[in-house]
Design an enzyme around this catalytic site. Structure first.
Site, PDB file in Angstrom:
ATOM      1  N   SER A 134      39.733  50.772  34.814  1.00  0.00           N
ATOM      2  CA  SER A 134      38.364  50.287  34.613  1.00  0.00           C
ATOM      3  C   SER A 134      37.590  51.229  33.684  1.00  0.00           C
ATOM      4  O   SER A 134      38.001  51.453  32.540  1.00  0.00           O
ATOM      5  CB  SER A 134      37.690  50.119  35.971  1.00  0.00           C
ATOM      6  OG  SER A 134      36.493  49.392  35.863  1.00  0.00           O
ATOM      7  N   GLU A 162      39.698  37.948  34.585  1.00  0.00           N
ATOM      8  CA  GLU A 162      38.650  38.968  34.556  1.00  0.00           C
ATOM      9  C   GLU A 162      37.654  38.712  33.428  1.00  0.00           C
ATOM     10  O   GLU A 162      38.052  38.298  32.326  1.00  0.00           O
ATOM     11  CB  GLU A 162      39.251  40.358  34.348  1.00  0.00           C
ATOM     12  CG  GLU A 162      40.129  40.866  35.472  1.00  0.00           C
ATOM     13  CD  GLU A 162      40.476  42.337  35.283  1.00  0.00           C
ATOM     14  OE1 GLU A 162      39.541  43.135  35.086  1.00  0.00           O
ATOM     15  OE2 GLU A 162      41.665  42.680  35.325  1.00  0.00           O
ATOM     16  N   HIS A 219      40.152  42.478  39.385  1.00  0.00           N
ATOM     17  CA  HIS A 219      39.966  43.649  38.534  1.00  0.00           C
ATOM     18  C   HIS A 219      40.580  44.885  39.185  1.00  0.00           C
ATOM     19  O   HIS A 219      40.396  45.135  40.375  1.00  0.00           O
ATOM     20  CB  HIS A 219      38.466  43.858  38.320  1.00  0.00           C
ATOM     21  CG  HIS A 219      38.113  45.092  37.579  1.00  0.00           C
ATOM     22  ND1 HIS A 219      38.309  45.235  36.223  1.00  0.00           N
ATOM     23  CD2 HIS A 219      37.556  46.267  38.000  1.00  0.00           C
ATOM     24  CE1 HIS A 219      37.899  46.424  35.846  1.00  0.00           C
ATOM     25  NE2 HIS A 219      37.440  47.083  36.907  1.00  0.00           N
TER      26      HIS A 219
END
Length: 290
Positions: free
Chosen positions: A138, A232, A262
């Protein structure tokens, strides 16, 4: 994909996504309590660098490579100690793992996180000749690319390879998947992405390549593997990054996974998490051998 992954996405979309802002606030408050009872393990090579060290499982006659792991959390939450369970997965595969601690927003805004990880990486390069690889999820995935771009520009020894799990590389949120996957994403909407970006950026530009590496020059970076979920909103943060890296001559690969949330690699109850991490380990070892 597994039933549990599909069910997890459906449940998260109903329960987590509508309540994400208060959940992040609660996580930030809870995190400070948890960290008081969880001691950080300093790295023997660089004990002065803040972060968490997980040594490799012993292997006869082999000096383990170092995996530099940059955790996610939208630059708002997260700490290396809380991701130790992920570090252990890589340590069992033969990597010494160091997760540097970096300052979080909104108390510490851009470029504090980048400055911290650069300082940590340079310290390890100075302390050891052993090869280094990078992993990031991320926000940590985007941070990994920004870090490598700066290292390249400064002539510092680059890692041998990098793996990125659902990397956040465009804080301006311009990818088409922001619109196409608005309803499908398990956690995020475009509005939430932009709110998080503004908390991190303060007065900085969202298209500053140091914050959003998708707007930077990717030439000369080491081999990259990205894993991202098909549904996503951040999908195109990966697809565009890899396409641009390939165009710049970088050995860059991507796998798009259906029916996963995610950064699913951090969810130990998903079979796909172990599968993705194993593919990442194989990629890193292949590039180290080369």
């Amino acid at each position: 994909m597994s039933f549990i992954a599909r069910h997890s996405v459906s449940l998260s979309r109903r329960l987590i996504k509508p309540n994400l802002v208060p959940l992040i606030r609660a996580a930030k408050a809870t995190q400070s309590i948890l960290l008081k009872n969880l001691t950080e393990n300093p790295a023997p090579l660089c004990p002065e660098i803040a972060g968490d060290w997980t040594p490799a499982a012993p292997q006869m006659g082999v000096d383990p490579p170092l995996l530099f792991f940059l955790h996610g959390g939208g630059f708002l939450i997260g700490a290396p100690r809380l991701f130790r369970y992920v570090s252990r997965q890589f340590s069992r595969a033969g990597f010494d793992v160091f997760a540097p601690r970096y300052r979080l927003a909104p108390e510490h805004v851009f470029p504090a996180a980048l400055s911290d990880v650069l300082q940590a990486y340079r310290a390890f390069v100075d302390a050891s000749p052993h090869p280094i690889v990078v992993a990031g999820d991320s926000a940590g995935g985007g941070l990994a690319i920004s870090m490598m771009m700066k290292l390249r520009d400064d002539g510092v020894r680059l890692p041998k390879a990098a793996v990125l799990f659902s990397p956040w590389t465009d804080l301006a949120a311009t990818g088409e998947s922001m619109r196409l996957n608005e309803e499908k994403d398990a956690y995020f909407s475009r509005k939430m992405i932009l709110l998080g970006a503004r908390a991190f950026l303060a007065q900085a530009r969202a298209r500053d390549p140091r914050a959003s590496p998708i707007y930077g020059d990717l030439k000369g970076l080491p081999p990259i593997l990205a894993h991202v979920g098909a549904d996503e909103v951040l999908r195109d943060d990966s697809t565009r990054l890899i396409a641009q890296a390939q165009a710049a001559g970088v050995d860059a690969q991507i796998e798009i996974w259906p029916d996963v949330p995610h950064a699913w690699q951090l969810l130990p109850f998903l079979p796909e998490a172990a599968d993705s991490r194993q593919k990442a380990i194989e990629f890193l070892k292949e590039k180290l051998a080369a």
